[in-house]
Design a protein around this motif. Structure first.
Motif, PDB file in Angstrom:
ATOM      1  N   PHE A 194       0.873  -1.249   0.023  1.00 15.00           N
ATOM      2  CA  PHE A 194      -0.026   0.095  -0.155  1.00 15.00           C
ATOM      3  C   PHE A 194       0.994   1.260   0.155  1.00 15.00           C
ATOM      4  CE2 PHE A 194      -3.045  -2.668   2.876  1.00 15.00           C
ATOM      5  CZ  PHE A 194      -3.570  -3.534   1.604  1.00 15.00           C
ATOM      6  N   ASN A 195       0.859   2.092  -0.963  1.00 24.31           N
ATOM      7  CA  ASN A 195       1.529   3.141  -1.113  1.00 24.31           C
ATOM      8  C   ASN A 195       0.885   4.416  -0.305  1.00 24.31           C
ATOM      9  OD1 ASN A 195       3.538   2.054  -2.686  1.00 24.31           O
ATOM     10  ND2 ASN A 195       2.610   2.853  -4.526  1.00 24.31           N
ATOM     11  N   ALA A 196      -0.286   4.499   0.021  1.00 23.70           N
ATOM     12  CA  ALA A 196      -1.025   5.473   0.837  1.00 23.70           C
ATOM     13  C   ALA A 196      -2.059   4.658   1.679  1.00 23.70           C
ATOM     14  CB  ALA A 196      -1.746   6.359  -0.179  1.00 23.70           C
ATOM     15  N   THR A 197      -2.342   5.048   2.660  1.00 23.86           N
ATOM     16  CA  THR A 197      -3.301   4.382   3.493  1.00 23.86           C
ATOM     17  C   THR A 197      -4.311   5.457   4.227  1.00 23.86           C
ATOM     18  OG1 THR A 197      -1.857   3.925   5.466  1.00 23.86           O
ATOM     19  CG2 THR A 197      -2.226   2.421   3.873  1.00 23.86           C
ATOM     20  N   LEU A 198      -5.516   5.161   4.529  1.00 23.86           N
ATOM     21  CA  LEU A 198      -6.385   6.131   5.259  1.00 23.86           C
ATOM     22  C   LEU A 198      -7.308   4.922   6.181  1.00 23.86           C
ATOM     23  CD1 LEU A 198      -7.691   8.800   2.935  1.00 23.86           C
ATOM     24  CD2 LEU A 198      -5.973   8.935   4.646  1.00 23.86           C
ATOM     25  N   PRO A 199      -7.842   5.396   7.009  1.00 23.03           N
ATOM     26  CA  PRO A 199      -8.730   4.374   8.049  1.00 23.03           C
ATOM     27  C   PRO A 199      -9.625   3.329   6.975  1.00 23.03           C
ATOM     28  CG  PRO A 199      -8.637   6.376   8.974  1.00 23.03           C
ATOM     29  CD  PRO A 199      -8.140   6.464   7.655  1.00 23.03           C
ATOM     30  N   ASP A 200     -10.057   3.988   6.084  1.00 18.03           N
ATOM     31  CA  ASP A 200     -11.404   3.181   5.243  1.00 18.03           C
ATOM     32  C   ASP A 200     -10.946   2.803   3.741  1.00 18.03           C
ATOM     33  OD1 ASP A 200     -11.334   5.756   4.477  1.00 18.03           O
ATOM     34  OD2 ASP A 200     -13.615   5.676   4.475  1.00 18.03           O
ATOM     35  N   ILE A 201      -9.760   3.293   3.236  1.00 19.88           N
ATOM     36  CA  ILE A 201      -9.365   3.048   2.110  1.00 19.88           C
ATOM     37  C   ILE A 201      -7.578   3.071   1.823  1.00 19.88           C
ATOM     38  CG2 ILE A 201      -9.489   5.582   1.235  1.00 19.88           C
ATOM     39  CD1 ILE A 201     -10.229   4.912  -1.437  1.00 19.88           C
ATOM     40  N   VAL A 202      -7.486   2.136   0.945  1.00 19.81           N
ATOM     41  CA  VAL A 202      -5.661   2.047   0.525  1.00 19.81           C
ATOM     42  C   VAL A 202      -5.714   2.230  -0.806  1.00 19.81           C
ATOM     43  CG1 VAL A 202      -5.299   0.676   2.780  1.00 19.81           C
ATOM     44  CG2 VAL A 202      -5.960  -0.382   0.553  1.00 19.81           C
ATOM     45  N   GLN A 203      -4.373   2.786  -1.102  1.00 18.25           N
ATOM     46  CA  GLN A 203      -4.085   2.763  -2.500  1.00 18.25           C
ATOM     47  C   GLN A 203      -2.746   1.630  -2.913  1.00 18.25           C
ATOM     48  OE1 GLN A 203      -0.904   4.947  -4.101  1.00 18.25           O
ATOM     49  NE2 GLN A 203      -1.255   3.253  -5.691  1.00 18.25           N
ATOM     50  N   VAL A 204      -3.187   0.783  -3.452  1.00 20.42           N
ATOM     51  CA  VAL A 204      -2.243  -0.430  -3.806  1.00 20.42           C
ATOM     52  C   VAL A 204      -1.020   0.037  -4.611  1.00 20.42           C
ATOM     53  CG1 VAL A 204      -2.150  -2.864  -4.964  1.00 20.42           C
ATOM     54  CG2 VAL A 204      -4.166  -2.194  -3.780  1.00 20.42           C
ATOM     55  N   GLY A 205       0.076  -0.247  -4.559  1.00 18.59           N
ATOM     56  CA  GLY A 205       1.376  -0.055  -5.257  1.00 18.59           C
ATOM     57  C   GLY A 205       2.291  -1.078  -4.852  1.00 18.59           C
ATOM     58  N   GLY A 206       3.537  -0.922  -5.690  1.00 18.87           N
ATOM     59  CA  GLY A 206       4.689  -1.632  -5.388  1.00 18.87           C
ATOM     60  C   GLY A 206       4.580  -3.132  -5.759  1.00 18.87           C
ATOM     61  N   VAL A 207       3.614  -3.491  -6.603  1.00 14.20           N
ATOM     62  CA  VAL A 207       3.134  -4.910  -7.130  1.00 14.20           C
ATOM     63  C   VAL A 207       4.282  -5.489  -7.978  1.00 14.20           C
ATOM     64  CG1 VAL A 207       1.662  -6.614  -7.849  1.00 14.20           C
ATOM     65  CG2 VAL A 207       0.633  -4.415  -6.647  1.00 14.20           C
ATOM     66  N   TYR A 208       4.942  -6.455  -7.381  1.00 17.89           N
ATOM     67  CA  TYR A 208       5.994  -7.104  -8.313  1.00 17.89           C
ATOM     68  C   TYR A 208       6.061  -8.515  -8.469  1.00 17.89           C
ATOM     69  CZ  TYR A 208      10.833  -7.891 -10.488  1.00 17.89           C
ATOM     70  OH  TYR A 208      11.746  -8.345 -11.198  1.00 17.89           O
ATOM     71  N   THR A 209       6.267  -9.322  -9.299  1.00 24.80           N
ATOM     72  CA  THR A 209       6.373 -10.505  -9.474  1.00 24.80           C
ATOM     73  C   THR A 209       7.843 -10.929 -10.313  1.00 24.80           C
ATOM     74  OG1 THR A 209       3.933 -11.010  -9.403  1.00 24.80           O
ATOM     75  CG2 THR A 209       5.661 -12.781 -10.085  1.00 24.80           C
ATOM     76  N   PRO A 210       8.960 -11.432  -9.723  1.00 25.33           N
ATOM     77  CA  PRO A 210      10.136 -11.755 -10.436  1.00 25.33           C
ATOM     78  C   PRO A 210       9.794 -12.608 -11.672  1.00 25.33           C
ATOM     79  CG  PRO A 210      10.076 -13.222  -8.508  1.00 25.33           C
ATOM     80  CD  PRO A 210       8.879 -12.032  -8.375  1.00 25.33           C
ATOM     81  N   PRO A 211      10.429 -12.261 -12.747  1.00 26.90           N
ATOM     82  CA  PRO A 211      10.353 -13.121 -14.108  1.00 26.90           C
ATOM     83  C   PRO A 211      10.195 -14.536 -13.961  1.00 26.90           C
ATOM     84  CG  PRO A 211      11.845 -11.488 -14.432  1.00 26.90           C
ATOM     85  CD  PRO A 211      11.626 -11.400 -13.020  1.00 26.90           C
ATOM     86  N   GLY A 212      10.937 -15.182 -13.236  1.00 25.01           N
ATOM     87  CA  GLY A 212      10.741 -16.581 -13.083  1.00 25.01           C
ATOM     88  C   GLY A 212       9.227 -17.303 -12.494  1.00 25.01           C
ATOM     89  N   THR A 213       8.680 -16.322 -11.807  1.00 24.75           N
ATOM     90  CA  THR A 213       7.307 -16.883 -11.340  1.00 24.75           C
ATOM     91  C   THR A 213       6.162 -16.191 -11.846  1.00 24.75           C
ATOM     92  OG1 THR A 213       7.470 -15.142  -9.548  1.00 24.75           O
ATOM     93  CG2 THR A 213       8.201 -17.555  -9.267  1.00 24.75           C
ATOM     94  N   ARG A 214       6.116 -15.414 -13.049  1.00 23.26           N
ATOM     95  CA  ARG A 214       5.178 -14.682 -13.668  1.00 23.26           C
ATOM     96  C   ARG A 214       4.335 -15.660 -14.360  1.00 23.26           C
ATOM     97  NH1 ARG A 214       8.619  -9.230 -15.736  1.00 23.26           N
ATOM     98  NH2 ARG A 214       8.938  -8.573 -13.649  1.00 23.26           N
ATOM     99  N   GLY A 215       3.029 -15.211 -14.552  1.00 23.45           N
ATOM    100  CA  GLY A 215       2.094 -16.217 -15.345  1.00 23.45           C
ATOM    101  C   GLY A 215       1.424 -17.067 -14.486  1.00 23.45           C
ATOM    102  N   ARG A 216       1.519 -17.093 -13.403  1.00 18.60           N
ATOM    103  CA  ARG A 216       0.885 -17.944 -12.559  1.00 18.60           C
ATOM    104  C   ARG A 216      -0.190 -17.505 -11.565  1.00 18.60           C
ATOM    105  NH1 ARG A 216       6.085 -20.153  -9.437  1.00 18.60           N
ATOM    106  NH2 ARG A 216       4.620 -21.230  -8.295  1.00 18.60           N
ATOM    107  N   GLY A 217      -0.482 -16.038 -11.552  1.00 18.41           N
ATOM    108  CA  GLY A 217      -1.421 -15.651 -10.870  1.00 18.41           C
ATOM    109  C   GLY A 217      -1.225 -15.121  -9.617  1.00 18.41           C
ATOM    110  N   LEU A 218       0.272 -15.020  -9.326  1.00 18.74           N
ATOM    111  CA  LEU A 218       0.767 -14.812  -7.920  1.00 18.74           C
ATOM    112  C   LEU A 218       0.493 -13.430  -7.472  1.00 18.74           C
ATOM    113  CD1 LEU A 218       3.814 -17.001  -7.908  1.00 18.74           C
ATOM    114  CD2 LEU A 218       1.644 -17.485  -6.802  1.00 18.74           C
ATOM    115  N   ALA A 219       0.713 -12.288  -8.262  1.00 20.18           N
ATOM    116  CA  ALA A 219       0.635 -10.907  -8.171  1.00 20.18           C
ATOM    117  C   ALA A 219      -0.862 -10.739  -7.704  1.00 20.18           C
ATOM    118  CB  ALA A 219       0.949 -10.134  -9.255  1.00 20.18           C
TER     119      ALA A 219
END
Length: 273
Positions: A194-219
């Motif tokens: 979460f790049n920003a947070t408030l008591p009732d809402i968050v902003q998602v960010g910094g989502v990363y999957t390394p190349p070796g585990t991409r394509g599996r729905g992990l993010a």
């Protein structure tokens, strides 16, 4: 526009609260750092009036955070920024682009200049995908988190990845408890936060999957599990910006719906309008 101080906080919150998804960075900065201070994210605010209908935030690090619902507010807001060293501008595209025009910075050299679709999710309606993995804090493997953060910045074309800067970012994330790994068989497989947070809402960010585990729905699973954790604490909504078609395809199945366009402009060095 006129400078504001801490005494104006109730009026600022009254203006921004109904539109929290578009004012996350201003509200989160104020909640975390208050007015002024010496932290890089510490912020000064200007407004069109003591009871504002338009706001302009400027952090100590030079990031401009506009909340200018009327494009005609751009020229007045620009007067507060003349002579300031600016590192970038972030906010709804309909507020950022007129301000850049008023500052004569629309063509300034940048390392990132992107308009990204913005999405919103009611967490009560979130779809949590099945799959492996459980959440863990970044403190379980800070070196991995720093490597991934540097790779993330590199993929966003934010200049040459800096290991020191990435480690500092990770240290901040650990201190704020804002990011998570998804672990599979005891090994980090994806990262979200979460790049920003408030008591009732968050902003998602910094989502990363390394190349070796991409394509599996992990993010997607990482984001959903982290949001479920936040929902259990009372958070009701989440917003995010999608930097690619692949990101859109990742988030839509969770229930995110588009609400607008977010602009992020990072100048190539500080500029002074």
């Amino acid at each position: 526009m006129i400078p504001l101080d801490a005494s104006h906080l109730p009026q600022v919150e009254a203006l921004l609260a109904p539109d929290r998804a578009n004012a996350m960075f201003i509200l989160s900065n104020l909640r975390t750092h208050g007015f002024g201070g010496d932290h890089p994210h510490g912020m000064q605010l200007g407004a069109d009036a003591p009871t504002p209908t338009a706001l302009l935030g400027l952090t100590n690090g030079g990031m401009v955070l506009p909340y200018l619902p009327d494009p005609d507010h751009g020229p007045a807001a620009a007067t507060l920024l003349r002579g300031q060293a600016l590192g970038g501008v972030a906010g709804p595209a309909a507020m950022v682009r007129p301000l850049l025009d008023a500052l004569d910075l629309a063509a300034a050299p940048t390392i990132l200049d992107a308009d990204e679709p913005q999405f919103l999710l009611d967490l009560a309606a979130m779809n949590i995908p099945d799959g492996p993995g459980t959440l863990a804090p970044l403190s379980i493997a800070p070196d991995t988190a720093a490597d991934w953060r540097a790779a993330y910045d590199g993929e966003l074309h934010l200049g040459e990845p800096s290991p020191d800067a990435a480690r500092a970012d990770v240290d901040d994330c650990i201190a704020a408890d804002s990011h998570r790994f998804v672990m599979i068989d005891g090994i980090p497989a994806a990262m979200t936060g979460f790049n920003a947070t408030l008591p009732d809402i968050v902003q998602v960010g910094g989502v990363y999957t390394p190349p070796g585990t991409r394509g599996r729905g992990l993010a997607r699973r990482a984001v959903a599990l982290h949001l479920a954790e936040a929902r259990a604490t009372g958070v009701r909504q989440a917003t995010l910006f999608a930097a690619s078609d692949a990101a859109v395809a990742c988030y839509r199945p969770l229930g995110f719906e588009r609400i607008g366009t977010f602009a992020l402009v990072l100048f190539d060095g500080k500029v002074t309008p």
